[in-house]
Design a protein around this motif. Sequence first.
Motif, PDB file in Angstrom:
ATOM      1  N   ASP A 177       0.825  -1.211   0.000  1.00 52.85           N
ATOM      2  CA  ASP A 177       0.000   0.000   0.000  1.00 52.85           C
ATOM      3  C   ASP A 177       0.859   1.260   0.000  1.00 52.85           C
ATOM      4  O   ASP A 177       0.487   2.273  -0.592  1.00 52.85           O
ATOM      5  CB  ASP A 177      -0.910   0.021   1.241  1.00 52.85           C
ATOM      6  CG  ASP A 177      -1.814  -1.201   1.298  1.00 52.85           C
ATOM      7  OD1 ASP A 177      -2.286  -1.627   0.233  1.00 52.85           O
ATOM      8  OD2 ASP A 177      -2.036  -1.731   2.404  1.00 52.85           O
ATOM      9  N   GLU A 178       1.996   1.221   0.716  1.00 59.32           N
ATOM     10  CA  GLU A 178       2.869   2.390   0.842  1.00 59.32           C
ATOM     11  C   GLU A 178       4.319   1.990   0.596  1.00 59.32           C
ATOM     12  O   GLU A 178       4.754   0.906   0.996  1.00 59.32           O
ATOM     13  CB  GLU A 178       2.739   3.024   2.235  1.00 59.32           C
ATOM     14  CG  GLU A 178       1.349   3.540   2.570  1.00 59.32           C
ATOM     15  CD  GLU A 178       0.928   4.721   1.717  1.00 59.32           C
ATOM     16  OE1 GLU A 178       1.826   5.414   1.193  1.00 59.32           O
ATOM     17  OE2 GLU A 178      -0.294   4.951   1.585  1.00 59.32           O
ATOM     18  N   GLN A 201       7.019  11.389   2.037  1.00 60.23           N
ATOM     19  CA  GLN A 201       6.628  10.324   1.120  1.00 60.23           C
ATOM     20  C   GLN A 201       5.228   9.787   1.415  1.00 60.23           C
ATOM     21  O   GLN A 201       4.581   9.232   0.537  1.00 60.23           O
ATOM     22  CB  GLN A 201       7.656   9.196   1.175  1.00 60.23           C
ATOM     23  CG  GLN A 201       9.002   9.640   0.614  1.00 60.23           C
ATOM     24  CD  GLN A 201      10.038   8.551   0.668  1.00 60.23           C
ATOM     25  OE1 GLN A 201       9.897   7.508   0.037  1.00 60.23           O
ATOM     26  NE2 GLN A 201      11.091   8.776   1.429  1.00 60.23           N
ATOM     27  N   LEU A 202       4.783   9.954   2.660  1.00 58.30           N
ATOM     28  CA  LEU A 202       3.424   9.539   3.000  1.00 58.30           C
ATOM     29  C   LEU A 202       2.428  10.672   2.773  1.00 58.30           C
ATOM     30  O   LEU A 202       1.243  10.532   3.087  1.00 58.30           O
ATOM     31  CB  LEU A 202       3.365   9.073   4.459  1.00 58.30           C
ATOM     32  CG  LEU A 202       4.213   7.844   4.809  1.00 58.30           C
ATOM     33  CD1 LEU A 202       4.077   7.511   6.277  1.00 58.30           C
ATOM     34  CD2 LEU A 202       3.814   6.650   3.951  1.00 58.30           C
ATOM     35  N   LEU A 230       0.382   4.119   9.288  1.00 58.95           N
ATOM     36  CA  LEU A 230       0.887   2.858   8.750  1.00 58.95           C
ATOM     37  C   LEU A 230       0.344   1.620   9.458  1.00 58.95           C
ATOM     38  O   LEU A 230       0.535   0.499   8.979  1.00 58.95           O
ATOM     39  CB  LEU A 230       2.425   2.836   8.838  1.00 58.95           C
ATOM     40  CG  LEU A 230       3.184   3.806   7.936  1.00 58.95           C
ATOM     41  CD1 LEU A 230       4.675   3.720   8.213  1.00 58.95           C
ATOM     42  CD2 LEU A 230       2.903   3.537   6.463  1.00 58.95           C
ATOM     43  N   LYS A 233      -1.732  -0.590   7.301  1.00 58.91           N
ATOM     44  CA  LYS A 233      -1.329  -0.650   5.893  1.00 58.91           C
ATOM     45  C   LYS A 233      -0.148  -1.604   5.724  1.00 58.91           C
ATOM     46  O   LYS A 233       0.664  -1.794   6.623  1.00 58.91           O
ATOM     47  CB  LYS A 233      -0.942   0.749   5.390  1.00 58.91           C
ATOM     48  CG  LYS A 233      -2.137   1.680   5.221  1.00 58.91           C
ATOM     49  CD  LYS A 233      -1.703   3.013   4.635  1.00 58.91           C
ATOM     50  CE  LYS A 233      -2.905   3.862   4.253  1.00 58.91           C
ATOM     51  NZ  LYS A 233      -3.760   4.186   5.397  1.00 58.91           N
ATOM     52  N   TYR A 235       3.269  -2.010   4.133  1.00 57.33           N
ATOM     53  CA  TYR A 235       4.265  -1.057   3.632  1.00 57.33           C
ATOM     54  C   TYR A 235       5.585  -1.750   3.314  1.00 57.33           C
ATOM     55  O   TYR A 235       5.898  -2.825   3.843  1.00 57.33           O
ATOM     56  CB  TYR A 235       4.497   0.061   4.656  1.00 57.33           C
ATOM     57  CG  TYR A 235       5.151  -0.395   5.940  1.00 57.33           C
ATOM     58  CD1 TYR A 235       6.531  -0.543   6.041  1.00 57.33           C
ATOM     59  CD2 TYR A 235       4.378  -0.673   7.067  1.00 57.33           C
ATOM     60  CE1 TYR A 235       7.126  -0.965   7.211  1.00 57.33           C
ATOM     61  CE2 TYR A 235       4.957  -1.092   8.248  1.00 57.33           C
ATOM     62  CZ  TYR A 235       6.338  -1.242   8.309  1.00 57.33           C
ATOM     63  OH  TYR A 235       6.929  -1.669   9.471  1.00 57.33           O
TER      64      TYR A 235
END
Length: 666
Positions: A177-178, A201-202, A230, A233, A235
């Motif tokens: 997702d990230e 970056q997020l 996070l 998510k 990542y």
Amino acid sequence: MGLSSLDDYTDQFDLFGVHARLHETKQQRVSRYKSGLTKKLQEATALQPAFCLAEIVQLAKHASLLHVQYRPPVTPPTTTAPTNPTVTVPRTFVLGNCYGCGKLGHQKRGCPAFAKEVGLVVDGMRDNVIATVQRVLQDEHKEETVMHTTVLRDFGMGSTWTARCVMDSVRESKLFDEFIWVEVGTKHFNRSKILMQILDQLTLVSTTEKNNKNETESEELLKTKIFEFLEDKKYLLILDDINLFFLNDLEVLGVPFPRKQKKTSKVIITGSEYHIDNRGANRVLSLNKGLPLDDAWYLFCEKAKMYFSSPDLCFLAEKLVKDCTRGPLEVILLAGALGNIKGGNFNPTMIAEQLAKIIKLRNTYNYRKVAYEMLPSKALKDCFLYCTHYIEHDYINVKGLITSWIIEGFIDGVSCLEKASDEGCSILKELVDRYLLSTSKENHLMMHGSLRDRQHYIFDKGTDVILAYPELFSEAVKIRLVDWDPKSGYSESPDLPMPSTLLLYGNGGCLPGAFPDSLFQEMQDLKVIAILNAGIKSLPSSFSQVKELRILVLRGCGSLEKLNHIEGLQKLEVLCISGTSTLTELPDNLFKHMPNLKTLVLSLTEIESLPSSLSSLCKLEFLILRGCSKLNMLPRLEELSSLIVLDISDCKALKEIQKWILWTEV
């Protein structure tokens, strides 16, 4: 080290310092402590910035703990990643053959067989490591949640390059997702900068903006925000080029630990195998071996921007590539060393001479030294060496760097500031073309961490003395460069912040004849003042009000007769006066109230003796009297306990050197 533990060594070190009553600077104390550590601990702390004893002790303890806990990496199973069929032909590397398939008639770039090879990277470098990493990232098992890529026991083996290829490949697969990429660099967890990289970056808004709380509280808010974002998510986090790492460092960044998540996030870490805590890592991969010969050759040709079609040239170039260790950085720098061939001049004889010179140097020196020695001028070498002082800075500000080069005197012999700046830009381009610097974000450059150790290039103590360290020029908006015009003078813009650095450039040592007395009245926060090639006879009275001044450079001011209004500058650390034939004496009490002066340069002046107040400079480290042709005697300097370098070259009238100089370590 010779003692049973690091704590014992530290205790004995402190005890010796007390008994010996040593008069040394903080940096000298740090160096003395490092020299007594074991070889492994010296290597582990070599690139770590430490400015006091407490910092180097802490770094040594961290490194010692890692060495105790370190377990040799377990070789991952040699399962092969599914790939499309590739052409495998026995390769005989003879002159004129393609390094892709071994056949005559074409280069590897145009090889039809090579073009069919399917890998994660266009040129095939690091395929096996990247394929292994991709398999781990795709694995959904719970025990495969954290992965450390242990690489780069020697710098320049391509770990950053490999990690970027992994990131690019995985982005396309949409496994996560990230995606978060953090450039740690040579520093051990500069937490604020890392947190800001993650936030950017997020696409999270920084909570430090307009925040009246202290910095620690702000970081706690940032960590909370990152964690909450996070937590649910999946990542991928890549921490690139870490020197020291423990698993609990993830908590410091506000990153949820993957094993505590419902989703299988992944963490990839690149760094030295002796400096990373590998416990809990499910894969430890190594890039210590160099590139395959064909990939090294292709990379060399690409970076040199030539393909050596002549058999004689191909023989020399091939020998150079074969004989090196073939780390990516080494291949790139050796190719960049061919930059002496200018203007598209591909004369085979000239190229052959350059290749032969590089091969000869490589037989004696490491590749970094070869790249340095191939720089064609002293100015280029001096400018490059100055860049190595940017140890603690991720980015090099272009305006600040060129300003510092001008102040240091590396760019000299030009008639105006504009020409000096143009020369600085030309030098920058040359260093970038040779891959000694690389472009980064707008108006900033970067230098590879392994190029920053000056011991690769210079061997004599004190030969790389600089006037001003880079941190003084980090904010371009606070630097003023002024070509002095007597008619218009100088006025500060109300839209800009007050300057911290002021460089005034005169006209051939003749103009201006004087500065207005009020010139420095509104610039009391200046930390650096450089006045170059001006015709002034003395300094204006307002100069005494610049109480924060740390560096003063007066160079090429051929009419300067007296040095006034600086006696009370107690924070002054560097005083450089050079290239003035009219300055014959200095006030006897000049240095009486300068307790922080560390560097004193009086080169190419006509002074006959030094003031007695010189003996009060207990922090003075560098005394440069080069070319003082009328200096006939030196005072006794025993009280200069911090003195490292005394330069009296070309002091022709100096007939006797006192015996104490031979006894000291100056």
